[in-house]
Design a protein around this motif. Structure first.
Motif, PDB file in Angstrom:
ATOM      1  N   ARG A   1     -43.246  63.453  29.054  1.00 27.45           N
ATOM      2  CA  ARG A   1     -42.379  63.158  27.551  1.00 27.45           C
ATOM      3  C   ARG A   1     -41.305  62.509  27.857  1.00 27.45           C
ATOM      4  O   ARG A   1     -40.432  61.686  27.508  1.00 27.45           O
ATOM      5  CB  ARG A   1     -42.489  64.156  26.688  1.00 27.45           C
ATOM      6  N   PHE A   2     -40.289  63.433  28.833  1.00 27.47           N
ATOM      7  CA  PHE A   2     -38.984  63.129  28.937  1.00 27.47           C
ATOM      8  C   PHE A   2     -38.664  61.767  29.743  1.00 27.47           C
ATOM      9  O   PHE A   2     -37.884  60.892  29.478  1.00 27.47           O
ATOM     10  CB  PHE A   2     -38.177  64.031  29.789  1.00 27.47           C
ATOM     11  N   LYS A   3     -39.357  61.677  30.516  1.00 28.19           N
ATOM     12  CA  LYS A   3     -39.465  60.334  31.784  1.00 28.19           C
ATOM     13  C   LYS A   3     -39.773  58.955  30.780  1.00 28.19           C
ATOM     14  O   LYS A   3     -39.277  57.974  30.615  1.00 28.19           O
ATOM     15  CB  LYS A   3     -40.486  60.306  32.747  1.00 28.19           C
ATOM     16  N   THR A   4     -40.837  59.297  29.727  1.00 27.25           N
ATOM     17  CA  THR A   4     -41.272  58.565  28.725  1.00 27.25           C
ATOM     18  C   THR A   4     -40.183  58.028  27.904  1.00 27.25           C
ATOM     19  O   THR A   4     -39.845  56.867  27.606  1.00 27.25           O
ATOM     20  CB  THR A   4     -42.489  58.776  28.014  1.00 27.25           C
ATOM     21  N   LEU A   5     -39.679  58.700  27.488  1.00 19.33           N
ATOM     22  CA  LEU A   5     -38.396  58.807  26.333  1.00 19.33           C
ATOM     23  C   LEU A   5     -37.175  58.149  27.192  1.00 19.33           C
ATOM     24  O   LEU A   5     -36.691  57.171  26.466  1.00 19.33           O
ATOM     25  CB  LEU A   5     -38.173  60.182  25.962  1.00 19.33           C
ATOM     26  N   TYR A   6     -37.014  58.660  28.336  1.00 15.36           N
ATOM     27  CA  TYR A   6     -35.805  58.072  29.110  1.00 15.36           C
ATOM     28  C   TYR A   6     -35.850  56.629  29.482  1.00 15.36           C
ATOM     29  O   TYR A   6     -35.110  55.526  29.227  1.00 15.36           O
ATOM     30  CB  TYR A   6     -35.752  58.822  30.426  1.00 15.36           C
ATOM     31  N   ASP A   7     -37.376  56.260  29.795  1.00 20.76           N
ATOM     32  CA  ASP A   7     -37.581  54.995  30.128  1.00 20.76           C
ATOM     33  C   ASP A   7     -37.985  53.895  28.796  1.00 20.76           C
ATOM     34  O   ASP A   7     -37.724  52.625  28.976  1.00 20.76           O
ATOM     35  CB  ASP A   7     -38.796  54.669  31.170  1.00 20.76           C
ATOM     36  N   SER A   8     -38.330  54.571  27.823  1.00 21.90           N
ATOM     37  CA  SER A   8     -38.661  53.757  26.563  1.00 21.90           C
ATOM     38  C   SER A   8     -37.383  53.063  25.798  1.00 21.90           C
ATOM     39  O   SER A   8     -37.363  52.289  24.984  1.00 21.90           O
ATOM     40  CB  SER A   8     -39.413  54.534  25.569  1.00 21.90           C
ATOM     41  N   ASN A   9     -36.313  53.551  26.038  1.00 24.41           N
ATOM     42  CA  ASN A   9     -35.051  53.324  25.618  1.00 24.41           C
ATOM     43  C   ASN A   9     -34.926  53.402  24.069  1.00 24.41           C
ATOM     44  O   ASN A   9     -34.578  52.193  23.314  1.00 24.41           O
ATOM     45  CB  ASN A   9     -34.692  51.681  25.838  1.00 24.41           C
ATOM     46  N   ILE A  10     -35.665  54.239  23.470  1.00 21.88           N
ATOM     47  CA  ILE A  10     -35.682  54.325  21.995  1.00 21.88           C
ATOM     48  C   ILE A  10     -34.372  55.036  21.494  1.00 21.88           C
ATOM     49  O   ILE A  10     -33.730  54.693  20.513  1.00 21.88           O
ATOM     50  CB  ILE A  10     -37.043  55.473  21.507  1.00 21.88           C
ATOM     51  N   ILE A  11     -33.871  55.991  22.336  1.00 24.51           N
ATOM     52  CA  ILE A  11     -32.557  56.738  22.176  1.00 24.51           C
ATOM     53  C   ILE A  11     -31.775  56.575  23.426  1.00 24.51           C
ATOM     54  O   ILE A  11     -32.407  56.459  24.700  1.00 24.51           O
ATOM     55  CB  ILE A  11     -32.506  57.869  21.604  1.00 24.51           C
ATOM     56  N   GLY A  12     -30.430  56.578  23.426  1.00 27.58           N
ATOM     57  CA  GLY A  12     -29.695  56.760  24.490  1.00 27.58           C
ATOM     58  C   GLY A  12     -29.459  58.078  25.206  1.00 27.58           C
ATOM     59  O   GLY A  12     -29.482  58.952  24.459  1.00 27.58           O
ATOM     60  N   ILE A  13     -29.900  58.127  26.469  1.00 25.16           N
ATOM     61  CA  ILE A  13     -29.800  59.537  27.113  1.00 25.16           C
ATOM     62  C   ILE A  13     -28.698  59.144  28.176  1.00 25.16           C
ATOM     63  O   ILE A  13     -28.656  58.188  29.052  1.00 25.16           O
ATOM     64  CB  ILE A  13     -31.009  59.742  27.649  1.00 25.16           C
ATOM     65  N   LEU A  14     -27.924  60.318  28.631  1.00 24.59           N
ATOM     66  CA  LEU A  14     -26.919  60.053  29.850  1.00 24.59           C
ATOM     67  C   LEU A  14     -26.960  61.587  30.338  1.00 24.59           C
ATOM     68  O   LEU A  14     -27.248  62.679  29.486  1.00 24.59           O
ATOM     69  CB  LEU A  14     -25.451  59.813  28.940  1.00 24.59           C
ATOM     70  N   ILE A  15     -26.459  61.781  31.398  1.00 25.65           N
ATOM     71  CA  ILE A  15     -26.090  62.821  32.182  1.00 25.65           C
ATOM     72  C   ILE A  15     -24.736  62.838  32.432  1.00 25.65           C
ATOM     73  O   ILE A  15     -24.117  61.895  32.887  1.00 25.65           O
ATOM     74  CB  ILE A  15     -26.847  63.182  33.628  1.00 25.65           C
ATOM     75  N   TRP A  16     -23.945  64.207  31.787  1.00 25.30           N
ATOM     76  CA  TRP A  16     -22.506  64.006  31.863  1.00 25.30           C
ATOM     77  C   TRP A  16     -22.100  65.381  32.458  1.00 25.30           C
ATOM     78  O   TRP A  16     -22.747  66.141  32.694  1.00 25.30           O
ATOM     79  CB  TRP A  16     -22.049  63.967  30.372  1.00 25.30           C
ATOM     80  N   ARG A  17     -20.618  65.186  32.671  1.00 22.10           N
ATOM     81  CA  ARG A  17     -19.956  66.367  33.068  1.00 22.10           C
ATOM     82  C   ARG A  17     -18.657  66.436  32.095  1.00 22.10           C
ATOM     83  O   ARG A  17     -18.529  65.476  31.280  1.00 22.10           O
ATOM     84  CB  ARG A  17     -19.098  65.995  34.733  1.00 22.10           C
ATOM     85  N   GLU A  18     -18.301  67.685  31.904  1.00 15.88           N
ATOM     86  CA  GLU A  18     -17.173  68.055  31.036  1.00 15.88           C
ATOM     87  C   GLU A  18     -15.783  67.145  31.215  1.00 15.88           C
ATOM     88  O   GLU A  18     -15.420  67.067  30.179  1.00 15.88           O
ATOM     89  CB  GLU A  18     -16.786  69.595  31.079  1.00 15.88           C
ATOM     90  N   ASN A  19     -15.606  66.897  32.413  1.00 18.25           N
ATOM     91  CA  ASN A  19     -14.504  66.114  32.669  1.00 18.25           C
ATOM     92  C   ASN A  19     -14.564  64.504  32.072  1.00 18.25           C
ATOM     93  O   ASN A  19     -13.771  63.756  32.354  1.00 18.25           O
ATOM     94  CB  ASN A  19     -14.032  66.180  33.895  1.00 18.25           C
TER      95      ASN A  19
END
Length: 660
Positions: free
Chosen positions: A250-268
């Motif tokens: 589901r996460f991969k489908t959601l990530y690739d579907s571009n329905i919502i924006g997804i990002l991996i971030w750091r505190e800085n």
């Protein structure tokens, strides 16, 4: 958007299940140990009773043998031996009786079993077996046999004392006569010993079988329970693995579907990775992301930094933050409203995953809704919005002020779009709403005080993008001022301004209507022309104000002399008319004329001045005196002048003149 791991609770749950299995296995082992110990104790008790029965039987046989010898050669030595041998049986009896008490005396029972020759290590097991199983079939039977044997022991002792007493009385007495009785007692005691041993043996076998069945049942129950829980644990492990795979999918489908924006971030502020939707929302390319040009802190306006810090604090405390609204700078420099939520990645301290939803369209819609609400409230017309069932959803302030209802009283109630008692008219209105989706006309709506308010109603249906009808919008304009003006104009056009009676225009209309109705129903109607006598001198003597007031009082007396279906009017000056409908006999018109003449002959009081006038009344009856309004007016006018020429009467019937 908050991240939740649907499998997060599975490992602890599985660990708990495994611990349950271990504890159950330990419980099974402990239970087997307990049952084995209990079985050993019970079997030890049974063996102790078997051994005790042997001691009891040996003591009984020894006592009988010594008594046999005493019969042949009486001596104190043999009799004392008899009594010593019998003490084992008597001490066992003391133990039995002590245990059969309502509150068992364990001390006496212990002392009795010890004195009976039983081994000290066996006594506890013997006591417990007696107390716990004394009501069980085999033990109960054995105790009954034991009790019967003790009764025979009493018989044996009694026989011994009788033998001894016989010897004391005659030292050379023949004691052989007691031999047969002793043999009978010995036989009975031997039989009871055999029965007691058999019952103990059968009880031991029953106990062994029972304990075996209990052990097997408990073992099978525990094993089944272990199997059931193990099966559930294995199923939960499979389910957890399946959910984990589904979650990853589901996460991969959601990530690739571009329905919502997804990002991996750091505190800085670093952005390690993002999907295409995130980049599209902010207008950046993947090449710019890979070059490290994107920093979420730099993309955040200064006024939202406190919101970011609060979200980071939530993530540090609980691993995730609740969704919150903020803005990012678009690549073009404009601000983009978004909704953001995030969580730490598993095992990480300053790196996490975030979801972002673009709210640009929602913000525009909210602005439009706010504008519509402002327009709705600013309108001076009353507006209400209903659902398909015409239940009120909302109203504006003007409608509530117009009707006097509160918003709480209105919302959820049925709306009243129009008011009519004509079913045909109601069907026409509904037909227009269904076919044309619009209707407009004058009507009335109910007020909170129970009155009705005249309004101009405009009702329209609202359809969605799919063309399906969804709501009603009703706009009501207060036309009470216009209605009052129209009513005033109507009164001015149809009623005499001085007396309030019908004027010449309304009189003509009512006369034509009365003639038509009489013609249709084949009935009669009468027209009365009433002219006041001596009115001109009143005007000349007292003035026009007094004359006008006199005319008003005359109008009141005429109205009181008429029925509701009749029409009273003033043609001008001192000339009045009355239309009387539904006549069956012309004489009824003369009766009304007599009543009017009598009423008008009574003195009037105007401004404390007594005034007396008379009247002349001309009567014409349709269809006798005329076929239409013109002929009827002419006949009534002629009859009125005829009445003036006759001093002996105040009215004149035109048809009577014709007869004359």
């Amino acid at each position: 958007m908050q991240i939740r791991d649907t499998t997060a609770s599975s490992p602890p749950l599985i660990r708990r299940r495994v611990k349950h299995i271990i504890w159950l296995l330990l419980a099974v082992s402990l239970l087997i140990l307990v049952l084995g110990t209990l079985q050993a104790q019970l079997m030890s008790g049974v063996r102790a009773y078997v051994r005790g029965e042997g001691l009891w039987a040996k003591a009984q046989k020894d006592s009988v043998l010594l008594l046999y010898r005493y019969l042949e050669n009486p001596s104190d030595y043999l009799f004392e031996g008899f009594e010593r041998a019998l003490q084992i049986n008597l001490n066992d009896r003391i133990a039995r009786l002590a245990l059969q008490k309502k509150n068992p005396n364990y001390a006496d029972a212990r002392q009795g079993f010890l004195a009976g020759g039983n081994h000290p290590d066996d006594i506890d097991n013997m006591i417990y077996l007696f107390v716990w199983f004394q009501n069980i079939k085999h033990m109960k039977n054995a105790i009954a046999i034991w009790t019967a044997a003790d009764a025979e022991i009493d018989q044996l002792r009694s026989l011994a004392y009788r033998i001894r007493e016989a010897h004391f009385h005659a030292s050379n007495a023949d004691l052989s006569r007691f031999k047969q009785e002793l043999e009978q007692l010995d036989l009975r005691l031997n039989k009871l010993e055999i029965d007691f041993s058999s019952e103990l043996s059968e009880g031991a076998r029953w106990l062994k079988r029972t304990l075996l069945l209990v052990n097997l049942s408990m073992l099978m129950t525990m094993l089944l329970l272990v199997w059931f829980i193990s099966r559930r644990v294995l199923a939960e492990i499979d389910d957890a693995e399946s959910k984990l795979r589904d979650s990853e999918t589901r996460f991969k489908t959601l990530y690739d579907s571009n329905i919502i924006g997804i990002l991996i971030w750091r505190e800085n502020g670093e952005i390690y990775d993002a999907n295409d939707q995130f980049l599209d929302i902010l207008g950046y390319t993947r090449a710019e992301l890979q070059q490290g040009l994107l920093n979420w802190r730099d993309l955040t306006p200064a006024e939202f930094q406190s919101s970011d810090d609060h979200a980071l604090q939530q993530i540090a405390e609980q691993g995730y933050c609740l969704p919150f609204e903020k803005e990012f700078f678009h690549k073009t420099g404009r601000r983009t409203p978004v909704c953001v939520g995030g969580a730490l990645l598993h095992g990480e301290q300053d790196r996490g995953l975030a979801f972002m939803v673009d709210r640009t369209s929602e913000k525009k819609m909210e602005a439009q809704i706010q504008l519509s609400a402002t327009v709705l409230e600013a309108s001076r017309d009353g507006i209400l919005i209903c659902n398909q069932q015409r239940n009120i959803i909302t109203t504006n302030a003007s409608y509530r002020k117009m009707t006097g209802f509160t918003n709480t009283e209105l919302v959820g109630t049925k709306a009243c779009f129009y008011r009519t008692s004509d079913q045909d008219e109601a069907q026409k209105i509904e037909s227009k709403l269904q076919q044309r989706h619009y209707w407009q006309d004058d009507t009335e709506i109910p007020l909170a005080n129970g009155n009705l308010l005249p309004v101009r109603a405009s009702i329209a249906t609202v359809t969605g993008d799919d063309g399906q009808f969804s709501h009603y919008v009703a706009v009501f304009s207060d036309i009470s001022a216009r209605r009052d003006l129209e009513e005033n104009l109507k009164n001015m056009a149809h009623f005499d301004h001085l007396t309030g009676l019908a004027n010449r225009i309304l009189f003509s209309d009512r006369l034509c209507t009365a003639i038509s109705r009489a013609h249709r129903h084949k009935t009669q109607c009468a027209l009365l022309f009433i002219d006041l006598d001596k009115f001109k001198p009143v005007n000349d003597q007292y003035g026009h104000a007094i004359g006008d007031e006199l005319l008003k009082q005359v109008a009141l007396r005429l109205s009181s002399s008429s029925r509701e279906s009749d029409t009273v009017g003033r043609l001008g000056g001192d000339e009045f008319v009355m239309i009387v409908e539904d006549l069956n006999d012309p004489d009824y018109a003369t009766q009304i004329a007599e009543k009017i003449a009598h009423q008008l002959q009574q003195p009037f009081t105007v401004n404390e001045q007594p005034i007396t006038v008379g009247c002349s009344i001309g009567i014409a009856v349709y269809p006798i005196d005329g076929k239409d309004d013109v002929e009827l007016i002419r006949a009534a006018d002629i009859a009125m002048y005829a009445a003036k020429g006759k001093p002996d009467t105040h009215y004149y019937l035109y048809s009577g003149q014709q007869k004359n």
